[in-house]
Motif scaffolding. Structure first.
Motif, PDB file in Angstrom:
ATOM      1  N   LYS A  54       0.794  -1.236  -0.011  1.00 19.24           N
ATOM      2  CA  LYS A  54      -0.140  -0.042  -0.128  1.00 19.24           C
ATOM      3  C   LYS A  54       0.785   1.256   0.093  1.00 19.24           C
ATOM      4  O   LYS A  54       0.241   2.398  -0.485  1.00 19.24           O
ATOM      5  CB  LYS A  54      -0.936  -0.001   1.316  1.00 19.24           C
ATOM      6  CG  LYS A  54      -2.182  -0.838   1.042  1.00 19.24           C
ATOM      7  CD  LYS A  54      -3.412  -0.123   1.645  1.00 19.24           C
ATOM      8  CE  LYS A  54      -4.702  -0.818   1.168  1.00 19.24           C
ATOM      9  NZ  LYS A  54      -5.216  -1.944   1.837  1.00 19.24           N
ATOM     10  N   SER A  55       2.074   1.169   0.650  1.00 23.98           N
ATOM     11  CA  SER A  55       3.047   2.131   0.612  1.00 23.98           C
ATOM     12  C   SER A  55       3.457   2.700  -0.739  1.00 23.98           C
ATOM     13  O   SER A  55       4.149   3.872  -0.892  1.00 23.98           O
ATOM     14  CB  SER A  55       3.926   2.041   1.803  1.00 23.98           C
ATOM     15  OG  SER A  55       4.777   0.801   0.929  1.00 23.98           O
ATOM     16  N   LEU A  61      -0.968   0.869  -9.984  1.00 24.25           N
ATOM     17  CA  LEU A  61      -0.610  -0.685 -10.145  1.00 24.25           C
ATOM     18  C   LEU A  61      -1.815  -1.626  -9.975  1.00 24.25           C
ATOM     19  O   LEU A  61      -1.854  -2.697 -10.453  1.00 24.25           O
ATOM     20  CB  LEU A  61       0.707  -1.033  -9.118  1.00 24.25           C
ATOM     21  CG  LEU A  61       1.969  -0.285  -9.617  1.00 24.25           C
ATOM     22  CD1 LEU A  61       2.910  -0.447  -8.150  1.00 24.25           C
ATOM     23  CD2 LEU A  61       2.505  -0.770 -10.813  1.00 24.25           C
ATOM     24  N   VAL A  62      -2.519  -1.341  -8.977  1.00 24.10           N
ATOM     25  CA  VAL A  62      -3.681  -2.129  -8.769  1.00 24.10           C
ATOM     26  C   VAL A  62      -4.608  -2.388  -9.786  1.00 24.10           C
ATOM     27  O   VAL A  62      -5.258  -3.410 -10.201  1.00 24.10           O
ATOM     28  CB  VAL A  62      -4.421  -1.594  -7.217  1.00 24.10           C
ATOM     29  CG1 VAL A  62      -5.986  -2.278  -7.194  1.00 24.10           C
ATOM     30  CG2 VAL A  62      -3.641  -1.914  -5.840  1.00 24.10           C
TER      31      VAL A  62
END
Ligand code: ATP
Ligand code: MG
Length: 253
Positions: A6-7, A14-15
Protein backbone atom coordinates in the motif's frame (compact mmCIF):
# COMPACT_ATOMS: atom_id res chain seq x y z
CA UNK A 1 -3.60 -10.97 -7.15
CA UNK A 2 0.06 -10.21 -6.59
CA UNK A 3 0.85 -8.32 -3.41
CA UNK A 4 1.42 -4.64 -4.04
CA UNK A 5 2.49 -2.78 -0.88
CA UNK A 6 0.00 0.00 0.00
CA UNK A 7 2.96 2.30 0.62
CA UNK A 8 4.02 2.10 -3.02
CA UNK A 9 3.73 5.62 -4.52
CA UNK A 10 1.99 4.18 -7.61
CA UNK A 11 -0.32 1.90 -5.62
CA UNK A 12 -3.65 2.86 -7.22
CA UNK A 13 -2.28 2.64 -10.75
CA UNK A 14 -0.55 -0.71 -10.08
CA UNK A 15 -3.73 -2.18 -8.59
CA UNK A 16 -5.72 -1.03 -11.64
CA UNK A 17 -3.16 -2.59 -13.99
CA UNK A 18 -3.29 -5.82 -12.01
CA UNK A 19 -7.10 -5.88 -12.19
CA UNK A 20 -7.16 -5.47 -15.97
CA UNK A 21 -4.48 -8.20 -16.32
CA UNK A 22 -6.60 -10.42 -14.07
CA UNK A 23 -9.63 -9.66 -16.27
CA UNK A 24 -7.70 -10.97 -19.28
CA UNK A 25 -6.63 -14.10 -17.36
CA UNK A 26 -10.22 -14.73 -16.25
CA UNK A 27 -11.44 -14.29 -19.82
CA UNK A 28 -13.72 -11.26 -19.48
CA UNK A 29 -11.31 -8.57 -20.68
CA UNK A 30 -9.81 -8.71 -24.17
CA UNK A 31 -6.05 -8.44 -24.71
CA UNK A 32 -6.67 -5.10 -26.46
CA UNK A 33 -8.04 -3.95 -23.10
CA UNK A 34 -4.49 -3.94 -21.76
CA UNK A 35 -3.48 -1.41 -24.41
CA UNK A 36 -6.51 0.74 -23.65
CA UNK A 37 -5.58 0.73 -19.95
CA UNK A 38 -2.01 1.77 -20.77
CA UNK A 39 -3.27 4.65 -22.83
CA UNK A 40 -5.63 5.71 -20.07
CA UNK A 41 -2.84 5.61 -17.47
CA UNK A 42 -0.77 7.93 -19.61
CA UNK A 43 -3.51 10.56 -19.76
CA UNK A 44 -4.25 10.14 -16.06
CA UNK A 45 -0.58 10.90 -15.36
CA UNK A 46 -0.80 14.05 -17.49
CA UNK A 47 -3.91 15.14 -15.56
CA UNK A 48 -2.19 14.59 -12.22
CA UNK A 49 -4.30 11.51 -11.36
CA UNK A 50 -7.06 13.65 -9.86
CA UNK A 51 -10.65 14.49 -10.64
CA UNK A 52 -10.41 17.96 -12.11
CA UNK A 53 -12.95 20.80 -11.86
CA UNK A 54 -14.07 20.19 -15.46
CA UNK A 55 -14.62 16.49 -14.74
CA UNK A 56 -16.68 17.38 -11.64
CA UNK A 57 -18.85 19.57 -13.82
CA UNK A 58 -19.30 16.86 -16.44
CA UNK A 59 -20.15 14.30 -13.74
CA UNK A 60 -22.88 16.56 -12.31
CA UNK A 61 -24.36 17.15 -15.80
CA UNK A 62 -24.21 13.41 -16.53
CA UNK A 63 -25.97 12.56 -13.26
CA UNK A 64 -28.69 15.14 -13.97
CA UNK A 65 -29.11 13.82 -17.53
CA UNK A 66 -29.45 10.22 -16.34
CA UNK A 67 -32.03 11.28 -13.73
CA UNK A 68 -34.06 13.20 -16.33
CA UNK A 69 -33.93 10.40 -18.93
CA UNK A 70 -37.04 8.47 -19.89
CA UNK A 71 -34.96 5.37 -20.64
CA UNK A 72 -31.38 5.58 -19.39
CA UNK A 73 -28.95 2.73 -20.13
CA UNK A 74 -25.54 1.78 -18.73
CA UNK A 75 -23.00 -0.05 -20.88
CA UNK A 76 -20.33 -2.40 -19.47
CA UNK A 77 -17.33 -3.78 -21.36
CA UNK A 78 -14.36 -5.91 -20.31
CA UNK A 79 -12.23 -3.09 -18.88
CA UNK A 80 -15.19 -1.62 -17.01
CA UNK A 81 -15.97 -5.05 -15.54
CA UNK A 82 -12.33 -5.51 -14.49
CA UNK A 83 -12.04 -2.08 -12.84
CA UNK A 84 -15.46 -1.01 -11.52
CA UNK A 85 -17.90 -3.96 -11.57
CA UNK A 86 -19.22 -3.25 -8.06
CA UNK A 87 -19.36 0.49 -8.61
CA UNK A 88 -21.38 0.04 -11.84
CA UNK A 89 -23.78 -2.26 -9.98
CA UNK A 90 -24.17 0.47 -7.34
CA UNK A 91 -24.76 3.16 -9.98
CA UNK A 92 -27.44 0.97 -11.63
CA UNK A 93 -29.05 0.49 -8.21
CA UNK A 94 -29.02 4.26 -7.55
CA UNK A 95 -30.85 4.79 -10.85
CA UNK A 96 -33.03 1.66 -10.56
CA UNK A 97 -32.04 0.42 -14.05
CA UNK A 98 -30.27 -2.66 -15.49
CA UNK A 99 -26.69 -2.87 -16.80
CA UNK A 100 -26.01 -3.98 -20.38
CA UNK A 101 -22.92 -5.89 -21.46
CA UNK A 102 -21.79 -4.36 -24.73
CA UNK A 103 -18.47 -5.46 -26.21
CA UNK A 104 -16.34 -4.12 -29.03
CA UNK A 105 -14.59 -7.49 -29.44
CA UNK A 106 -17.74 -9.52 -28.83
CA UNK A 107 -17.66 -13.19 -28.00
CA UNK A 108 -20.62 -14.96 -26.42
CA UNK A 109 -18.33 -16.44 -23.78
CA UNK A 110 -16.98 -13.04 -22.71
CA UNK A 111 -20.49 -11.58 -22.59
CA UNK A 112 -21.62 -14.42 -20.34
CA UNK A 113 -18.57 -14.13 -18.07
CA UNK A 114 -19.10 -10.39 -17.60
CA UNK A 115 -22.83 -10.86 -16.97
CA UNK A 116 -22.01 -13.57 -14.38
CA UNK A 117 -19.46 -11.30 -12.70
CA UNK A 118 -21.99 -8.43 -12.49
CA UNK A 119 -24.63 -10.76 -11.04
CA UNK A 120 -22.08 -12.07 -8.51
CA UNK A 121 -21.46 -8.43 -7.49
CA UNK A 122 -25.20 -7.99 -6.87
CA UNK A 123 -26.64 -6.80 -10.20
CA UNK A 124 -30.41 -7.42 -10.25
CA UNK A 125 -30.78 -7.41 -14.03
CA UNK A 126 -28.12 -7.70 -16.74
CA UNK A 127 -28.91 -7.26 -20.44
CA UNK A 128 -26.73 -8.05 -23.44
CA UNK A 129 -26.67 -11.84 -23.52
CA UNK A 130 -29.55 -11.94 -26.01
CA UNK A 131 -29.24 -8.88 -28.26
CA UNK A 132 -32.27 -8.39 -30.53
CA UNK A 133 -31.44 -5.21 -32.47
CA UNK A 134 -28.59 -3.50 -34.32
CA UNK A 135 -27.25 0.04 -34.09
CA UNK A 136 -27.33 1.40 -37.68
CA UNK A 137 -24.02 2.21 -39.38
CA UNK A 138 -21.86 -0.41 -37.62
CA UNK A 139 -20.85 -3.87 -38.80
CA UNK A 140 -22.83 -6.77 -37.34
CA UNK A 141 -20.90 -7.87 -34.21
CA UNK A 142 -20.17 -4.28 -33.15
CA UNK A 143 -23.77 -3.19 -33.72
CA UNK A 144 -25.59 -5.65 -31.46
CA UNK A 145 -27.79 -4.09 -28.79
CA UNK A 146 -30.85 -4.91 -26.72
CA UNK A 147 -34.36 -3.47 -26.94
CA UNK A 148 -35.34 -2.13 -23.55
CA UNK A 149 -31.63 -1.36 -23.02
CA UNK A 150 -29.09 0.55 -25.10
CA UNK A 151 -31.01 0.16 -28.39
CA UNK A 152 -34.01 2.28 -27.40
CA UNK A 153 -32.47 4.33 -24.60
CA UNK A 154 -32.58 8.13 -24.79
CA UNK A 155 -29.47 8.55 -22.59
CA UNK A 156 -26.58 6.05 -22.60
CA UNK A 157 -23.52 5.96 -20.36
CA UNK A 158 -20.53 4.45 -22.18
CA UNK A 159 -17.50 4.26 -19.89
CA UNK A 160 -14.54 3.55 -22.24
CA UNK A 161 -16.00 3.31 -25.71
CA UNK A 162 -14.71 3.37 -29.23
CA UNK A 163 -15.21 6.61 -31.18
CA UNK A 164 -17.22 4.97 -33.99
CA UNK A 165 -19.72 3.37 -31.68
CA UNK A 166 -20.09 6.59 -29.72
CA UNK A 167 -20.80 8.43 -32.98
CA UNK A 168 -23.32 5.78 -34.12
CA UNK A 169 -25.27 6.12 -30.85
CA UNK A 170 -25.29 9.92 -31.18
CA UNK A 171 -26.51 9.53 -34.80
CA UNK A 172 -29.49 7.55 -33.45
CA UNK A 173 -30.48 10.69 -31.56
CA UNK A 174 -29.31 9.54 -28.16
CA UNK A 175 -27.58 11.66 -25.55
CA UNK A 176 -24.28 9.91 -24.94
CA UNK A 177 -22.21 10.23 -21.78
CA UNK A 178 -18.62 9.06 -22.21
CA UNK A 179 -15.94 8.50 -19.58
CA UNK A 180 -12.58 8.78 -21.31
CA UNK A 181 -9.28 10.08 -19.94
CA UNK A 182 -8.23 11.36 -23.36
CA UNK A 183 -9.90 14.73 -24.00
CA UNK A 184 -8.73 14.54 -27.63
CA UNK A 185 -10.16 11.10 -28.41
CA UNK A 186 -12.90 10.76 -31.01
CA UNK A 187 -15.13 9.38 -28.26
CA UNK A 188 -14.68 12.49 -26.10
CA UNK A 189 -15.21 14.77 -29.12
CA UNK A 190 -18.41 13.03 -30.26
CA UNK A 191 -20.14 12.49 -26.90
CA UNK A 192 -22.84 14.78 -25.51
CA UNK A 193 -21.14 14.82 -22.10
CA UNK A 194 -17.47 13.79 -21.87
CA UNK A 195 -16.15 12.96 -18.43
CA UNK A 196 -12.36 13.21 -18.67
CA UNK A 197 -11.53 11.17 -15.59
CA UNK A 198 -10.46 7.69 -14.57
CA UNK A 199 -13.45 5.35 -14.32
CA UNK A 200 -12.08 4.30 -10.93
CA UNK A 201 -12.88 7.80 -9.63
CA UNK A 202 -15.71 8.80 -11.98
CA UNK A 203 -18.15 5.90 -11.52
CA UNK A 204 -18.38 6.03 -7.68
CA UNK A 205 -18.53 9.82 -7.90
CA UNK A 206 -21.47 9.54 -10.33
CA UNK A 207 -23.40 7.32 -7.92
CA UNK A 208 -22.88 9.91 -5.17
CA UNK A 209 -24.09 12.69 -7.49
CA UNK A 210 -27.13 10.68 -8.68
CA UNK A 211 -28.24 10.12 -5.09
CA UNK A 212 -27.62 13.75 -4.17
CA UNK A 213 -29.29 15.28 -7.24
CA UNK A 214 -32.26 12.91 -7.09
CA UNK A 215 -33.53 15.06 -4.21
CA UNK A 216 -33.74 18.15 -6.44
CA UNK A 217 -36.83 19.20 -8.43
CA UNK A 218 -36.75 18.42 -12.20
CA UNK A 219 -36.42 22.11 -13.06
CA UNK A 220 -33.10 22.29 -11.19
CA UNK A 221 -31.80 19.23 -13.05
CA UNK A 222 -32.92 20.73 -16.36
CA UNK A 223 -30.99 23.89 -15.51
CA UNK A 224 -27.79 21.91 -14.84
CA UNK A 225 -28.13 20.16 -18.23
CA UNK A 226 -29.03 23.36 -20.09
CA UNK A 227 -26.05 25.27 -18.71
CA UNK A 228 -23.61 22.50 -19.55
CA UNK A 229 -21.25 23.16 -22.49
CA UNK A 230 -19.24 20.08 -23.54
CA UNK A 231 -16.86 21.94 -25.88
CA UNK A 232 -15.96 24.31 -23.08
CA UNK A 233 -15.43 21.41 -20.66
CA UNK A 234 -13.11 19.65 -23.15
CA UNK A 235 -11.11 22.87 -23.62
CA UNK A 236 -10.87 23.18 -19.86
CA UNK A 237 -9.64 19.56 -19.59
CA UNK A 238 -6.80 20.31 -22.03
CA UNK A 239 -5.98 23.45 -20.03
CA UNK A 240 -5.93 21.39 -16.81
CA UNK A 241 -3.34 19.10 -18.41
CA UNK A 242 -1.26 22.13 -19.38
CA UNK A 243 -1.56 23.58 -15.87
CA UNK A 244 -0.46 20.29 -14.35
CA UNK A 245 2.51 20.01 -16.75
CA UNK A 246 3.56 23.57 -15.93
CA UNK A 247 3.35 23.07 -12.19
CA UNK A 248 5.20 19.73 -12.26
CA UNK A 249 7.90 20.74 -14.74
CA UNK A 250 8.31 24.33 -13.62
CA UNK A 251 8.28 25.32 -17.30
CA UNK A 252 5.83 27.64 -19.03
CA UNK A 253 3.98 25.62 -21.67
P1 ATP B 1 -10.63 7.15 -30.32
O1 ATP B 1 -11.83 7.40 -29.49
O2 ATP B 1 -9.87 8.41 -30.63
O3 ATP B 1 -10.93 6.28 -31.53
P2 ATP B 1 -9.41 4.80 -29.39
O4 ATP B 1 -10.73 4.14 -29.56
O5 ATP B 1 -8.36 4.45 -30.37
O6 ATP B 1 -9.62 6.36 -29.39
P3 ATP B 1 -8.78 3.05 -27.36
O7 ATP B 1 -7.37 2.85 -26.92
O8 ATP B 1 -9.46 2.05 -28.19
O9 ATP B 1 -8.87 4.50 -27.98
O10 ATP B 1 -9.77 3.28 -26.13
C1 ATP B 1 -9.34 3.51 -24.89
C2 ATP B 1 -9.75 4.87 -24.43
O11 ATP B 1 -10.17 4.73 -23.10
C3 ATP B 1 -8.55 5.81 -24.43
O12 ATP B 1 -8.93 7.09 -24.86
C4 ATP B 1 -8.11 5.86 -22.96
O13 ATP B 1 -7.61 7.13 -22.58
C5 ATP B 1 -9.42 5.59 -22.24
N1 ATP B 1 -9.21 4.86 -20.97
C6 ATP B 1 -8.50 3.73 -20.76
N2 ATP B 1 -8.53 3.34 -19.48
C7 ATP B 1 -9.31 4.25 -18.83
C8 ATP B 1 -9.76 4.40 -17.49
N3 ATP B 1 -9.38 3.55 -16.53
N4 ATP B 1 -10.57 5.43 -17.19
C9 ATP B 1 -10.96 6.29 -18.17
N5 ATP B 1 -10.56 6.23 -19.46
C10 ATP B 1 -9.76 5.21 -19.80
MG1 MG C 1 -11.19 3.96 -31.60
Amino acid sequence: MTDIPKSHPRYASLVARERVAQGVKNGYTSSQGLIAQGRGECFDYLLGERTTASAERAIAAAAAMLLLAKRPALSVNGNVAALVAEEMVDLAAALGIPLEVNLFHRSEERVRKIADLLRARGAKKVLGEHPDASVPGLDHARALATRGGIYDADVVLIPLEDGDRCEALVAMGKKVIAIDLNPLSRTARKATVSIVDNILRAVPNMAVQVRKLSKLPRADLEKIVLEYDNEKVLRQAVQEIRDHLESSSGEKI
